[in-house]
Design an enzyme around this catalytic site. Structure first.
Site, PDB file in Angstrom:
ATOM      1  N   THR A 158     -67.278   7.178   9.782  1.00  0.00           N
ATOM      2  CA  THR A 158     -67.824   7.656   8.199  1.00  0.00           C
ATOM      3  C   THR A 158     -67.573   9.372   8.269  1.00  0.00           C
ATOM      4  OG1 THR A 158     -70.736   9.159   7.456  1.00  0.00           O
ATOM      5  CG2 THR A 158     -69.956   7.944   9.930  1.00  0.00           C
ATOM      6  N   SER A 193     -77.173  12.600  12.648  1.00  0.00           N
ATOM      7  CA  SER A 193     -78.883  11.992  12.546  1.00  0.00           C
ATOM      8  C   SER A 193     -77.913  10.567  13.777  1.00  0.00           C
ATOM      9  CB  SER A 193     -77.745  10.784  11.447  1.00  0.00           C
ATOM     10  OG  SER A 193     -77.446   9.899  11.534  1.00  0.00           O
ATOM     11  N   TYR A 195     -78.233   7.960  13.803  1.00  0.00           N
ATOM     12  CA  TYR A 195     -76.851   6.644  13.345  1.00  0.00           C
ATOM     13  C   TYR A 195     -75.546   7.140  13.156  1.00  0.00           C
ATOM     14  CZ  TYR A 195     -73.563   5.214   9.446  1.00  0.00           C
ATOM     15  OH  TYR A 195     -72.382   4.706   8.806  1.00  0.00           O
ATOM     16  N   HIS A 196     -75.417   8.154  12.956  1.00  0.00           N
ATOM     17  CA  HIS A 196     -73.805   9.034  12.352  1.00  0.00           C
ATOM     18  C   HIS A 196     -73.300   9.202  13.880  1.00  0.00           C
ATOM     19  CE1 HIS A 196     -75.101   9.996   8.318  1.00  0.00           C
ATOM     20  NE2 HIS A 196     -74.012   9.788   8.622  1.00  0.00           N
ATOM     21  N   LYS A 199     -71.075   6.165  15.660  1.00  0.00           N
ATOM     22  CA  LYS A 199     -69.820   6.252  14.479  1.00  0.00           C
ATOM     23  C   LYS A 199     -68.916   6.943  15.838  1.00  0.00           C
ATOM     24  CE  LYS A 199     -69.969   4.237  11.618  1.00  0.00           C
ATOM     25  NZ  LYS A 199     -70.112   2.353  11.347  1.00  0.00           N
TER      26      LYS A 199
END
Ligand SMILES: NC(=O)c1ccc[n+]([C@@H]2O[C@H](COP(=O)([O-])OP(=O)(O)OC[C@H]3O[C@@H](n4cnc5c(N)ncnc54)[C@H](O)[C@@H]3O)[C@@H](O)[C@H]2O)c1
Length: 395
Positions: A158, A193, A195-196, A199
């Site tokens: 991302t 975040s 989540y990021h 990644k």
């Protein structure tokens, strides 16, 4: 026939990707454990329309096209299950031909918890995100190392890995000169975040596997995707990909259009200057296809920035307001106190030339494409639940 394994094949991007490569003549296997559907049920955030199970969709695809997409249901955090696709032990829950497809030449890895708000709801959802995303990726890296280092992985990362730095964002790498010497490193990453953050760690795990075991990986730094229809989904309405319009799983443009249709003011967080790169779902398919067709050599990590144009949240809200009003919806925009910690006004200048150089032809966000999306969503207006649009997840 080339053999492709799609991890996360039931998802928003996974299912359209599966149909796309099947239509191109690849031998496609999809794997999923319904994490996304179960999370939507747990959090009570309904989808815009019901989506048949992965097995039902594979059967419909077969009936309509004569083509086969093999389906395996299971959790890729389980290392033995993940390894079964590389050591010949895989079983399928549905296939026309149940014989093992063979070790995949390409793996497309989408199988992750993809939501920033989900990852920050509380410590439990943070842990689920960290363990799910990192274990799936690490299991894949070790399966490749142990059984098939030649296999090319296309992972969808991302743009959020870069954050919003006050310098131009390069495609993956940055040359640094320090005390008179030069070297090239992964571009500095700073996620907003958890989540990021996973990644970023995915990229690091792949980069480690590339350096240690000569794996071949393409990491596509993708921006938020919008849209539903692809060339293959129009064959039968039951083949449409899932569509979430809630704050947890709905991407911003899909969400704004839904809000406009039910008269829910468009929710701009803070000043609305948050700028990101966006792309049409059809361009995700084009980009992934170009990545598959142009694998790196052994021991190389290719990184491309997968966006087609950039907009601030205010610009997106304005576009949706203008088109919505033209279609007769009285659309309002409302600025809310920002529940997130993020820069609301910032410099943003990413490079995104690599995929265009490989031949991707962008579908830009035009008034016509927005109108089409309005019409598609409006057909399901009666299903839209206003209570799931805003959840106020704070961080
Ligand atoms: N949609 C976007 O706008 C966007 C933008 C940037 C990056 N991405 C990335 O693209 C990928 C796909 O995104 P998406 O929007 O299709 O998300 P999605 O949630 O719809 O798809 C992911 C799929 O993976 C499955 N999955 C998750 N964990 C699994 C596990 N342990 N075992 C088996 N299956 C598992 C889920 O059930 C789901 O079907 C994600 O990695 C996401 O981070 C998406």
């Amino acid at each position: 026939m080339n053999n492709i394994l799609i991890l996360g094949g039931d998802g928003y991007l996974g299912w359209p990707t599966a149909m796309h490569f099947s239509e191109l003549g690849y031998d496609v296997t999809v794997v999923d454990n319904y994490f996304r559907r179960n999370a939507c049920t747990e959090l009570d955030v309904g989808m815009l329309y019901p989506v048949p199970t992965l097995i039902e969709r594979a059967k419909i695809w077969h009936e309509k096209t004569g083509r086969e997409i093999k389906v395996a249901i299971g959790d890729l955090t389980d290392p033995e299950f993940a390894r079964s696709f590389f050591n010949g032990r895989a079983g399928y829950q549905w296939a026309v031909n149940e014989k093992f497809s063979g070790i995949p030449e390409t793996v497309i890895h989408y199988a992750e918890q993809p939501s920033a708000p989900y990852s920050l709801m509380d410590y439990k959802h943070a842990n689920i995100t960290l363990s799910n995303n990192l274990l799936v990726t690490n299991n894949l890296v070790f399966a490749l190392k142990d059984f098939s280092p030649e296999t090319h992985v296309v992972h969808v990362g991302t743009m959020g890995e870069y954050g919003t730095p006050n310098i131009d964002i390069e495609e993956g790498w940055l040359e640094i000169e320090h005390n008179g010497k030069k070297d090239t490193f992964l571009f500095p990453r700073q996620a907003s975040s958890l989540y990021h953050t996973t990644k970023i760690m995915d990229t690091d795990l792949f980069w480690f596997g590339v350096r240690m075991w000569d794996l071949r990986v393409t990491d596509l730094m993708q921006g938020p995707v919008y849209g539903v229809e692809t060339d293959e989904s129009v064959i039968d309405s039951r083949l449409k990909t899932l569509f979430n319009y809630d704050e947890i799983f709905g991407t911003v443009l899909n969400r704004f259009i839904t809000q406009a249709i039910v008269g829910y003011p468009l929710t701009v967080y803070g000043k609305g200057g948050q700028t990101r790169g966006y792309l049409d779902i059809r361009d995700t398919l084009q980009c992934v296809r170009k990545a598959v067709e142009n694998p790196p050599s052994k021991g190389k990590l290719n990184i491309f920035n997968q966006i087609m144009e950039t907009f601030s949240v205010n610009e997106l809200a304005e576009k949706v307001r203008r088109i919505g009003n033209r279609l007769g919806y009285g659309v309002e925009v409302k600025q809310l106190e920002n529940p997130r910690r993020e820069a609301e006004e910032h410099y943003y200048n990413p490079t995104y030339q690599g995929l265009l150089d490989l031949g991707v032809e962008p579908h830009y966000l035009t008034d016509e494409s927005l109108e089409k999306m309005f019409k598609l969503v409006a057909a399901y207006k009666d299903n839209i639940r206003k209570d799931v649009i805003f959840r106020g997840v704070k961080w």
